[in-house]
Design a protein around this motif. Structure first.
Motif, PDB file in Angstrom:
ATOM      1  N   PRO A 238       1.098  -1.527   0.355  1.00 40.94           N
ATOM      2  CA  PRO A 238      -0.046  -0.243   0.245  1.00 40.94           C
ATOM      3  C   PRO A 238       0.515   1.229   0.447  1.00 40.94           C
ATOM      4  O   PRO A 238       1.626   1.544   0.675  1.00 40.94           O
ATOM      5  N   LYS A 241       0.394   7.554   2.952  1.00 39.12           N
ATOM      6  CA  LYS A 241       1.017   8.911   2.530  1.00 39.12           C
ATOM      7  C   LYS A 241       1.910  10.346   3.384  1.00 39.12           C
ATOM      8  O   LYS A 241       1.711   9.902   4.678  1.00 39.12           O
ATOM      9  N   GLU A 332       0.257   8.822  -6.175  1.00 39.49           N
ATOM     10  CA  GLU A 332      -1.009   7.425  -5.384  1.00 39.49           C
ATOM     11  C   GLU A 332      -2.663   9.301  -4.724  1.00 39.49           C
ATOM     12  O   GLU A 332      -3.063   8.390  -4.905  1.00 39.49           O
ATOM     13  N   GLU A 333      -1.388  10.177  -4.227  1.00 39.73           N
ATOM     14  CA  GLU A 333      -2.554  10.753  -4.150  1.00 39.73           C
ATOM     15  C   GLU A 333      -3.987  10.949  -5.372  1.00 39.73           C
ATOM     16  O   GLU A 333      -5.222  11.472  -5.374  1.00 39.73           O
ATOM     17  N   LEU A 335      -4.550   9.511  -8.260  1.00 33.95           N
ATOM     18  CA  LEU A 335      -5.208   7.839  -8.030  1.00 33.95           C
ATOM     19  C   LEU A 335      -6.696   7.796  -7.255  1.00 33.95           C
ATOM     20  O   LEU A 335      -7.282   7.293  -7.522  1.00 33.95           O
ATOM     21  N   SER A 336      -5.740   8.263  -6.110  1.00 37.69           N
ATOM     22  CA  SER A 336      -7.315   8.625  -4.805  1.00 37.69           C
ATOM     23  C   SER A 336      -8.500   9.492  -5.194  1.00 37.69           C
ATOM     24  O   SER A 336      -8.668   9.513  -4.027  1.00 37.69           O
ATOM     25  N   HIS A 337      -8.114  10.748  -6.105  1.00 33.84           N
ATOM     26  CA  HIS A 337      -8.868  11.783  -5.699  1.00 33.84           C
ATOM     27  C   HIS A 337      -9.751  11.249  -6.518  1.00 33.84           C
ATOM     28  O   HIS A 337     -10.174  10.825  -7.773  1.00 33.84           O
ATOM     29  N   GLU A 354      -0.948   0.265  -8.271  1.00 32.50           N
ATOM     30  CA  GLU A 354      -0.777   1.837  -7.602  1.00 32.50           C
ATOM     31  C   GLU A 354      -3.182   1.667  -8.025  1.00 32.50           C
ATOM     32  O   GLU A 354      -3.098   2.253  -7.528  1.00 32.50           O
ATOM     33  N   TRP A 357      -4.333  -0.427  -6.930  1.00 32.51           N
ATOM     34  CA  TRP A 357      -5.222  -0.413  -5.355  1.00 32.51           C
ATOM     35  C   TRP A 357      -6.345   0.467  -5.369  1.00 32.51           C
ATOM     36  O   TRP A 357      -6.610   0.576  -4.082  1.00 32.51           O
ATOM     37  N   HIS A 358      -6.453   1.847  -5.902  1.00 35.85           N
ATOM     38  CA  HIS A 358      -7.601   2.984  -5.582  1.00 35.85           C
ATOM     39  C   HIS A 358      -8.136   2.267  -7.353  1.00 35.85           C
ATOM     40  O   HIS A 358      -9.180   3.604  -6.970  1.00 35.85           O
ATOM     41  N   GLN A 425     -10.119  -4.023  -7.763  1.00 36.96           N
ATOM     42  CA  GLN A 425      -9.373  -3.586  -5.784  1.00 36.96           C
ATOM     43  C   GLN A 425      -9.909  -4.833  -4.831  1.00 36.96           C
ATOM     44  O   GLN A 425      -9.011  -4.444  -4.108  1.00 36.96           O
ATOM     45  N   ARG A 429      -6.949  -5.982  -1.761  1.00 37.29           N
ATOM     46  CA  ARG A 429      -6.654  -5.434  -0.630  1.00 37.29           C
ATOM     47  C   ARG A 429      -7.353  -5.934  -0.136  1.00 37.29           C
ATOM     48  O   ARG A 429      -6.540  -6.452   1.197  1.00 37.29           O
TER      49      ARG A 429
END
Ligand code: UDP
Ligand code: UDP
Length: 453
Positions: A238, A241, A332-333, A335-337, A354, A357-358, A425, A429
């Protein structure tokens, strides 16, 4: 009689480039949370600014981690031009490899004494002899897919791979020759071929090979490794952050899942002609997009202004629905937006894991190295679309804007990719979560260090 060591001390030795550094960094919180003491040996200076900044963030965020620098003799490789590569990152691998003799005193001086070293795959052939002489267990971290590992371990023993259309590796599905990294098929020696051949051979003497992958995505490949050393799937690791001041204000203003994020990773420049055609294609697709442009492989050389790359007129059209930057964005930020709906990726293994993961579906445009082999894996699990006729990134043919626009519309219009990305995803996880396959493998590994004398 075995004794136990509840606080094993592990040293990590990453190599050059963010794609090799990042997975090592992601291991750190997992190990420290199990009371493992960590020393990170950083080859110095770093080739890119992003590596240097990432290391600064690491040591600020994890003050309990010890830093040791391996001072590299620069400038590199002037003595043997025949072994030089076009790629400065492969050349840097070679410089670090030639500095491996500096490791012996460094490793012996660490206290408490090390339980093991974890070494990047590109350094295996020069570091394993040193850890062997110190009788120190040496695990190799392979920072790509298990399928790519099968090629890495076998390449040195292949009989004239250029002569065949498919590369046959016992136990694995044949790999089309067109997916093999082109420098490996060159007649001339080059830094990639040297490290690939020598390390693939020597890695068999390691204590184990860690791979940032997991069973539900690469179960077949993982089962096919049936001789020593053990291949240990511990991914997908993972993202961490770190505290950042990154402004994603433009993304914040976009509707949910409406933006195509476009990035070719940390070390891939595309040609100026292709940059213009891509700009044209993204505009013509009618989609919103966030595009990180790279004009040079090494970030500290990347100085040309965006408008000079794209041209004023095209730049105006780009701004209507898109956001283009030339600076580093924390992927990573991004892709998670919530505004990000799709990812046009060069298929670096970290980028792909990544996105998985998102839960972000992908348009796959492999550029070099392991990326076609990685693209195939993602296409097979139904999370990405790969237009094979686009070829390698440095092929002479420029993919035209109209074709890019049509492909972007086709991919983003297919809801099946998004549904599948959500399932994948979930599997990823689960693999990493408590009781998952990778979770168990990593815990077993840490327990084995704790049980060693
Ligand atoms: N990355 C990033 N911002 C960028 C470019 C790359 O955060 O603008 C990160 C990305 O998230 C990934 C790594 O850098 O973790 C790149 O590794 P990858 O294996 O995807 O490709 P490479 O850059 O090695 O080709
Ligand atoms: N560097 C840079 N910008 C940064 C961080 C580093 O230009 O934000 C340069 C730095 O000047 C040096 C190289 O990157 O030439 C290596 O950086 P590192 O952190 O390894 O060395 P340090 O700056 O600690 O001497």
């Amino acid at each position: 009689m075995s004794t136990s060591n509840l606080n094993p001390h592990i040293a990590l030795l990453p190599s050059a480039g963010m794609g090799h550094l990042t997975p090592f960094i992601r291991l750190i919180p997992l190990l420290t949370s199990h009371n493992v003491k960590i020393t990170v040996i950083t080859p110095h200076p770093t080739l890119s600014i992003s590596e240097s900044e990432s290391l600064s963030e690491l040591f600020t965020s994890f003050p309990q981690v010890t830093r040791k620098q391996l001072h590299l003799p620069l400038p590199p490789l002037d003595d043997e031009p025949s072994s030089k590569s076009q790629d400065p990152f492969y050349n840097r691998f070679e410089v670090i490899r030639r500095s491996s003799h500096l490791l012996s005193p460094l490793l012996s001086s660490l206290t408490p004494p090390l339980s093991a070293l974890i070494t990047d795959m590109s350094l295996a052939s020069t570091v394993i002899p040193i850890t062997n002489s110190l009788q120190l267990p040496n695990y190799i971290f392979f920072t790509s897919s298990a399928k790519m590992l099968s090629l890495f371990l076998s390449f040195h023993a292949l009989d004239d791979p250029k002569a065949k259309d498919f590369i046959e590796i016992s136990g694995f599905e044949p790999i089309p020759k067109s997916w093999i990294p082109p420098p490996l098929l060159d007649d001339a020696n080059n830094a990639m071929k040297i490290y690939f051949t020598e390390c693939g051979k020597k890695m068999k003497e390691s204590s184990g090979i860690l791979v940032n992958t997991y069973e539900s995505i690469e179960g077949e490949s993982l089962k096919a490794f049936n001789s020593l050393p053990p291949v240990i799937a511990i991914g997908p690791l993972p993202p961490i952050k770190f505290e950042r001041n990154q402004s994603l204000a433009w993304l914040d203003d976009q509707p949910a899942e409406s933006v195509l994020y476009v990035s070719f990773g940390s070390r891939t420049a595309i040609s100026r002609e292709q940059i213009k055609a891509l700009a044209d294609g993204l505009v013509k697709s009618g989609k919103r997009f966030l595009w990180v442009v790279k004009d040079k492989k090494v970030d500290r050389d990347d100085e040309t202004e965006l408008v000079d790359l794209i041209g004023e007129e095209l730049m105006e059209r780009v701004k209507e629905k898109g956001m283009v930057v030339k600076n580093w964005l924390n992927q990573e930020e991004v892709l998670s937006h919530p505004a990000v709906g799709w990812f046009l990726s060069h298929c670096g293994w970290n980028s792909l894991t990544e996105a998985i993961w998102h839960g972000v579906p992908m348009l796959l445009w492999p550029q070099h190295g392991d990326q076609k082999i990685n693209a195939d894996l993602v296409e097979r699990i139904g999370v990405g679309m790969w237009v094979k006729s686009w070829g390698w990134g440095d092929s002479v043919v420029v993919v035209k804007g109209d074709e890019i626009a049509d492909t972007v519309r086709e991919m983003t219009g297919n809801e099946l990719f998004r549904l599948r990305a959500a399932q994948v995803q979930d599997d990823a996880r689960k693999a990493f979560g408590e009781g998952g396959s990778s979770y168990d493998r990593l815990n077993d590994l840490i327990d084995s260090w704790k049980c060693s004398p």
